[in-house]
Enzyme design. Structure first.
Site, PDB file in Angstrom:
ATOM      1  N   GLY A  89     -27.552  -1.480  -5.446  1.00 46.74           N
ATOM      2  CA  GLY A  89     -28.827  -0.800  -5.180  1.00 46.74           C
ATOM      3  C   GLY A  89     -28.615   0.769  -5.222  1.00 46.74           C
ATOM      4  N   GLY A  91     -27.602   3.495  -3.944  1.00 46.27           N
ATOM      5  CA  GLY A  91     -27.001   3.900  -2.671  1.00 46.27           C
ATOM      6  C   GLY A  91     -26.835   5.404  -2.346  1.00 46.27           C
ATOM      7  N   ARG A 178     -32.141  13.687 -12.893  1.00 46.01           N
ATOM      8  CA  ARG A 178     -32.232  13.211 -14.315  1.00 46.01           C
ATOM      9  C   ARG A 178     -33.527  12.908 -14.734  1.00 46.01           C
ATOM     10  NH1 ARG A 178     -29.477   8.392 -12.404  1.00 46.01           N
ATOM     11  NH2 ARG A 178     -27.397   9.262 -12.624  1.00 46.01           N
ATOM     12  N   ARG A 185     -32.517  -1.538 -14.976  1.00 47.36           N
ATOM     13  CA  ARG A 185     -30.969  -2.057 -15.344  1.00 47.36           C
ATOM     14  C   ARG A 185     -31.091  -3.578 -15.550  1.00 47.36           C
ATOM     15  NH1 ARG A 185     -31.372   1.892 -11.398  1.00 47.36           N
ATOM     16  NH2 ARG A 185     -29.477   3.393 -11.355  1.00 47.36           N
ATOM     17  N   ASP A 252     -24.921  -2.648 -14.127  1.00 42.58           N
ATOM     18  CA  ASP A 252     -25.991  -1.681 -13.205  1.00 42.58           C
ATOM     19  C   ASP A 252     -26.012  -0.331 -14.048  1.00 42.58           C
ATOM     20  OD1 ASP A 252     -23.187  -1.528 -11.908  1.00 42.58           O
ATOM     21  OD2 ASP A 252     -24.123  -0.113 -10.826  1.00 42.58           O
ATOM     22  N   ASN A 253     -25.122  -0.193 -14.959  1.00 40.17           N
ATOM     23  CA  ASN A 253     -25.081   1.030 -15.663  1.00 40.17           C
ATOM     24  C   ASN A 253     -25.653   1.098 -16.928  1.00 40.17           C
ATOM     25  OD1 ASN A 253     -24.049   2.723 -13.710  1.00 40.17           O
ATOM     26  ND2 ASN A 253     -22.169   2.385 -14.099  1.00 40.17           N
TER      27      ASN A 253
END
Length: 476
Positions: A89, A91, A178, A185, A252-253
């Protein structure tokens, strides 16, 4: 906070409800010193008119932008180096805002280093200033080279002394923002599947389909997967053509729009080296340069697994099987784009890819990755420039003859681009680790941001000269 008439808030992720994220409070930083603001990106979302003071309030203190619900730490799971982790999650970041850009796309403003969340797992939720500087450089270089990427929007130094095990400590702190097409994801879907929540999966499919892949029919999970496969194949191909190594291709990326984001231990190739890795902890080369397409495909299979409750295995498998052909086609397109030439058919285009890689391999240490594409940009229109340049001694022999023959089969694409001052230089803009460290050293040692800002200006000029955005628009 004053915004322009073109500012269009649209917080769609928050509208999914509390199962997908947690409201959080940003850290109260001891200071906020603006180090970088991306006015070009801000202009696309109606935020370029902000004063520096207003900018700091919005992206250092995180006073909510008009029409936004406030910070939301997104929930997701993921495979990290192929080990499933259900304790992930946001973080040290959150979704700060969602808004439409001047092309009508829904974009996210997401943070990194903005403080602790329920998913921090005991960490401090902070970002080092060096990490922020590196992310700005990576995103800017990738944008210059035509890679679908999030854009570094803001970098503010925050006045804390951080302890880190992988760089000299204490070290300076920062918060980054960003601008990205999506932060949904693969791991967002994995979490819903892990919880056995078919209702959440259905909601996520509709959310992603409606907002990012509107050509997919309602309720068509396999259709969504196919769209994500195509976008991900394009991303992997653009990484390879750029000589870029992401470093951490965990699930997750990777996101549903096929846009690169979250730059940690990234590197650009100094020369052709298939086994080159970016992360010191990638001891087995799982995410090495040449294995990135494999890593992306593996992650896509995990997304397909998460979607099983919504579609039959045969249809999902068919969608996955589209990755290989899509990647091969996208790699040809990416190499043609990088070399500034037009397509003349699959066979000739593939021959150009193969001979380019063979020349890079044969050139060894004498031929860096980026200079080859720079020297021969626009194909035969650059012959005199390349053969009189600093690498003229490398451009000979069988490998070069094969490359030149394949290149000269292709007509230059907009050769007028060679009139830009960028192509009067002997060397291209690169982003090798020695230069990155030198930029950081000037900041760390003398608080000198001149080298950093000059590099960004040069990358901006190179991006205008290459004008890959126009090529990409013509392909869409």
């Amino acid at each position: 906070m004053p915004v322009s008439d073109s500012y269009r808030p649209e917080p769609r992720f928050a509208a999914l409800g509390g199962d997908y994220g947690d409201p959080v409070r940003p850290a109260d930083f001891p200071e906020t010193r603006l180090r970088f603001r991306n006015d070009r990106a801000a202009a696309t979302v109606g935020l370029d008119a902000l004063t520096d003071e207003e900018w700091i309030k919005g992206f250092g203190r995180f006073e909510p932008l008009p029409g936004q619900p406030g910070p939301l730490a997104m929930r997701y799971h993921g495979h990290q180096f192929r080990t499933y982790n259900p304790d992930l999650g946001d973080g040290r970041g959150f979704l700060a805002a969602q808004l439409r850009d001047d092309a009508g796309r829904l974009l996210d403003l997401g943070t990194k280093g903005s403080g602790q969340t329920p998913w921090s797992r005991g960490a401090d939720g902070r970002l080092t200033l060096k990490g922020g500087v590196r992310e700005v450089l990576a995103a800017t270089m990738l944008e210059t080279l035509g890679v679908p990427t999030s854009r570094a929007f803001s970098l503010i130094e925050t006045g804390e002394a951080l302890q880190r095990g992988d760089e000299p400590s204490p070290t300076r702190s920062a918060v980054l923002v960003r601008l990205s097409h999506s932060h949904v994801r693969f791991g967002t879907f994995q979490r819903a599947a892990y919880l056995g929540r078919t209702d959440m999966l259905e909601a996520l499919v509709e959310h992603a389909r409606t907002l990012y892949h509107p050509g997919v029919a309602a309720g068509d999970a396999a259709g969504l997967l196919s769209a994500v496969v195509q976008a991900s194949a394009r991303l992997a191909a653009r990484w390879v053509a750029a000589g870029f190594v992401h470093g951490v291709l965990n699930t997750d990326n990777l996101n549903v729009t096929g846009e690169s984001f979250d730059y940690g231990p990234w590197r650009f190739l100094p020369r052709y080296e298939p086994g080159f890795t970016a992360a010191y902890f990638d001891q087995f080369g799982l995410y090495a340069f040449a294995r990135q397409p494999e890593a992306v495909f593996w992650a896509l299979t995990q997304l397909a697994g998460a979607l099983k409750p919504l579609s039959d295995a045969e249809t999902l498998t068919a969608a996955l099987n589209g990755f290989g052909p899509a990647y091969i086609g996208e790699l040809r397109t990416a190499f043609l784009m990088r070399l500034g030439v037009k397509s003349v058919g699959e066979a000739a285009d593939q021959r150009l890819v193969d001979t380019t890689l063979a020349l890079l391999r044969a050139g060894g240490d004498a031929l860096r990755w980026e200079p080859l594409f720079f020297d021969w940009f626009s194909g035969f229109a650059s012959s005199e420039r390349a053969l009189r340049g600093p690498r003229r001694g490398v451009y000979q022999g069988e490998a070069f003859d094969a490359f030149r023959f394949a290149l000269f089969e292709h007509e230059p694409d907009r050769p007028e681009r060679l009139e830009a001052d960028v192509f009067r230089a002997a060397e291209p803009e690169e982003m090798l680790i020695d230069e990155v460290e030198a930029i950081w050293s000037a900041i760390d040692r003398d608080d000198d941001w001149t080298v950093f800002n000059t590099k960004l200006d040069r990358l901006g000029a190179a991006g205008i000269a290459y004008d890959f955005e126009a090529r990409q628009r013509s392909e869409q």
